[in-house]
Design a protein around this motif. Sequence first.
Motif, PDB file in Angstrom:
ATOM      1  N   ASP A   1       0.015   7.139  -6.048  1.00 15.24           N
ATOM      2  CA  ASP A   1      -1.250   6.662  -6.122  1.00 15.24           C
ATOM      3  C   ASP A   1      -1.353   6.219  -4.606  1.00 15.24           C
ATOM      4  N   TYR A   2      -1.668   7.143  -3.780  1.00 14.11           N
ATOM      5  CA  TYR A   2      -1.281   7.204  -2.364  1.00 14.11           C
ATOM      6  C   TYR A   2      -2.853   6.239  -1.872  1.00 14.11           C
ATOM      7  N   ALA A   3      -2.717   5.387  -0.788  1.00 15.95           N
ATOM      8  CA  ALA A   3      -3.882   4.688  -0.250  1.00 15.95           C
ATOM      9  C   ALA A   3      -3.841   5.031   1.218  1.00 15.95           C
ATOM     10  N   LEU A   4      -2.878   5.845   1.552  1.00 14.07           N
ATOM     11  CA  LEU A   4      -2.947   5.983   3.228  1.00 14.07           C
ATOM     12  C   LEU A   4      -2.000   7.739   3.179  1.00 14.07           C
ATOM     13  N   PHE A   5      -2.600   8.393   3.965  1.00 13.70           N
ATOM     14  CA  PHE A   5      -1.724   9.768   4.251  1.00 13.70           C
ATOM     15  C   PHE A   5      -1.700   9.758   5.889  1.00 13.70           C
TER      16      PHE A   5
ATOM     17  N   ILE B   1       1.002  -1.118  -0.072  1.00 11.47           N
ATOM     18  CA  ILE B   1      -0.029   0.013   0.115  1.00 11.47           C
ATOM     19  C   ILE B   1       0.948   1.259   0.153  1.00 11.47           C
ATOM     20  N   ARG B   2       0.465   1.959  -1.032  1.00 11.05           N
ATOM     21  CA  ARG B   2       1.381   3.262  -1.032  1.00 11.05           C
ATOM     22  C   ARG B   2       0.830   4.310  -0.016  1.00 11.05           C
ATOM     23  N   ALA B   3       1.904   4.898   0.739  1.00  7.48           N
ATOM     24  CA  ALA B   3       1.449   5.822   1.959  1.00  7.48           C
ATOM     25  C   ALA B   3       2.598   7.151   1.963  1.00  7.48           C
ATOM     26  N   LEU B   4       1.984   8.160   2.217  1.00  5.48           N
ATOM     27  CA  LEU B   4       2.719   9.411   2.259  1.00  5.48           C
ATOM     28  C   LEU B   4       2.769  10.014   3.696  1.00  5.48           C
ATOM     29  N   VAL B   5       3.891  10.365   4.108  1.00  2.00           N
ATOM     30  CA  VAL B   5       4.101  10.670   5.403  1.00  2.00           C
ATOM     31  C   VAL B   5       4.642  12.031   5.378  1.00  2.00           C
ATOM     32  N   VAL B   6       3.945  13.010   6.042  1.00  6.52           N
ATOM     33  CA  VAL B   6       4.470  14.437   6.056  1.00  6.52           C
ATOM     34  C   VAL B   6       4.508  15.039   7.343  1.00  6.52           C
ATOM     35  N   ASP B   7       5.900  15.312   7.704  1.00  5.12           N
ATOM     36  CA  ASP B   7       5.879  15.915   9.059  1.00  5.12           C
ATOM     37  C   ASP B   7       7.621  16.787   8.842  1.00  5.12           C
ATOM     38  N   ASP B   8       7.481  17.876   9.448  1.00  5.94           N
ATOM     39  CA  ASP B   8       8.661  18.617   9.327  1.00  5.94           C
ATOM     40  C   ASP B   8       9.842  18.093  10.097  1.00  5.94           C
ATOM     41  N   SER B   9       9.611  17.076  11.331  1.00  2.00           N
ATOM     42  CA  SER B   9      10.606  16.576  11.724  1.00  2.00           C
ATOM     43  C   SER B   9      11.154  15.209  11.126  1.00  2.00           C
TER      44      SER B   9
ATOM     45  N   ALA C   1      -4.229   3.452  14.915  1.00  4.03           N
ATOM     46  CA  ALA C   1      -4.694   4.612  14.297  1.00  4.03           C
ATOM     47  C   ALA C   1      -4.789   4.539  12.767  1.00  4.03           C
ATOM     48  N   VAL C   2      -3.740   3.892  12.166  1.00  2.88           N
ATOM     49  CA  VAL C   2      -3.875   3.430  10.717  1.00  2.88           C
ATOM     50  C   VAL C   2      -5.175   2.708  10.519  1.00  2.88           C
ATOM     51  N   ALA C   3      -5.327   1.592  11.293  1.00  7.07           N
ATOM     52  CA  ALA C   3      -6.391   0.546  11.146  1.00  7.07           C
ATOM     53  C   ALA C   3      -7.612   1.199  11.214  1.00  7.07           C
ATOM     54  N   GLN C   4      -7.925   1.892  11.934  1.00  2.81           N
ATOM     55  CA  GLN C   4      -9.074   2.829  12.188  1.00  2.81           C
ATOM     56  C   GLN C   4      -9.366   3.849  11.014  1.00  2.81           C
ATOM     57  N   ALA C   5      -8.320   4.537  10.571  1.00  2.00           N
ATOM     58  CA  ALA C   5      -8.437   5.387   9.355  1.00  2.00           C
ATOM     59  C   ALA C   5      -8.797   4.467   8.261  1.00  2.00           C
ATOM     60  N   ARG C   6      -8.045   3.472   8.082  1.00  2.00           N
ATOM     61  CA  ARG C   6      -8.617   2.524   6.866  1.00  2.00           C
ATOM     62  C   ARG C   6     -10.034   2.150   6.758  1.00  2.00           C
TER      63      ARG C   6
ATOM     64  N   PRO D   1      -7.764   7.032   3.380  1.00  2.00           N
ATOM     65  CA  PRO D   1      -7.609   7.208   5.013  1.00  2.00           C
ATOM     66  C   PRO D   1      -6.473   7.891   5.142  1.00  2.00           C
ATOM     67  N   LEU D   2      -6.760   9.056   6.151  1.00  2.00           N
ATOM     68  CA  LEU D   2      -5.819  10.030   6.760  1.00  2.00           C
ATOM     69  C   LEU D   2      -5.756   9.991   8.218  1.00  2.00           C
ATOM     70  N   VAL D   3      -4.616   9.861   8.699  1.00  2.00           N
ATOM     71  CA  VAL D   3      -4.355   9.927  10.013  1.00  2.00           C
ATOM     72  C   VAL D   3      -3.344  11.182  10.493  1.00  2.00           C
ATOM     73  N   VAL D   4      -3.971  12.062  11.304  1.00  2.00           N
ATOM     74  CA  VAL D   4      -3.172  13.327  11.708  1.00  2.00           C
ATOM     75  C   VAL D   4      -2.569  13.060  13.050  1.00  2.00           C
ATOM     76  N   MET D   5      -1.246  13.687  12.957  1.00  2.00           N
ATOM     77  CA  MET D   5      -0.653  13.581  14.472  1.00  2.00           C
ATOM     78  C   MET D   5      -0.117  14.921  14.866  1.00  2.00           C
ATOM     79  N   THR D   6      -0.404  15.070  16.376  1.00  2.00           N
ATOM     80  CA  THR D   6      -0.389  16.551  16.756  1.00  2.00           C
ATOM     81  C   THR D   6       0.302  16.334  18.174  1.00  2.00           C
ATOM     82  N   THR D   7       1.106  17.436  18.477  1.00  2.00           N
ATOM     83  CA  THR D   7       1.931  17.086  19.562  1.00  2.00           C
ATOM     84  C   THR D   7       0.949  17.805  20.808  1.00  2.00           C
ATOM     85  N   GLU D   8       0.070  18.347  20.486  1.00  2.00           N
ATOM     86  CA  GLU D   8      -0.943  19.080  21.459  1.00  2.00           C
ATOM     87  C   GLU D   8      -2.145  18.428  21.661  1.00  2.00           C
TER      88      GLU D   8
END
Length: 127
Positions: free
Chosen positions: A47-51, A3-11, A116-121, A79-86
Amino acid sequence: MPIRALVVDDSAAMRTFVSSVLESTGEFDVDEVGHGFEAIRLLPRGDYALFVFDVNMPDFNGIELIRAVREQARYSRTPLVVMTTEGRLGDVERARQAGAQVVITKPFTPAGLLEAVAQARALGGGD
């Protein structure tokens, strides 16, 4: 086929951690970028199937990125998972309103990320 996934984080450390967790399952092939603008440039080519996006990034934040992704018909239900520090209720609500299925608060464990990924999917119509 992975499954193609795209991870975006400035860290870079967080991108590496998330990518490693996903790839360790043998189920995902991951692209990583450090900024929302870079992600937008990749969308037509992938052709992303997860973000998996971070909320707090400079210039083009995760909420803006979610909206930009959801405007594209091919990614409207990806399916899209968002990460937050707050984990502030306002950030969580804004992310969900923008189109994230699941919001996860940093720090999290590998098991927490995979859950979290399983829930989003399940919620996003992913395979």
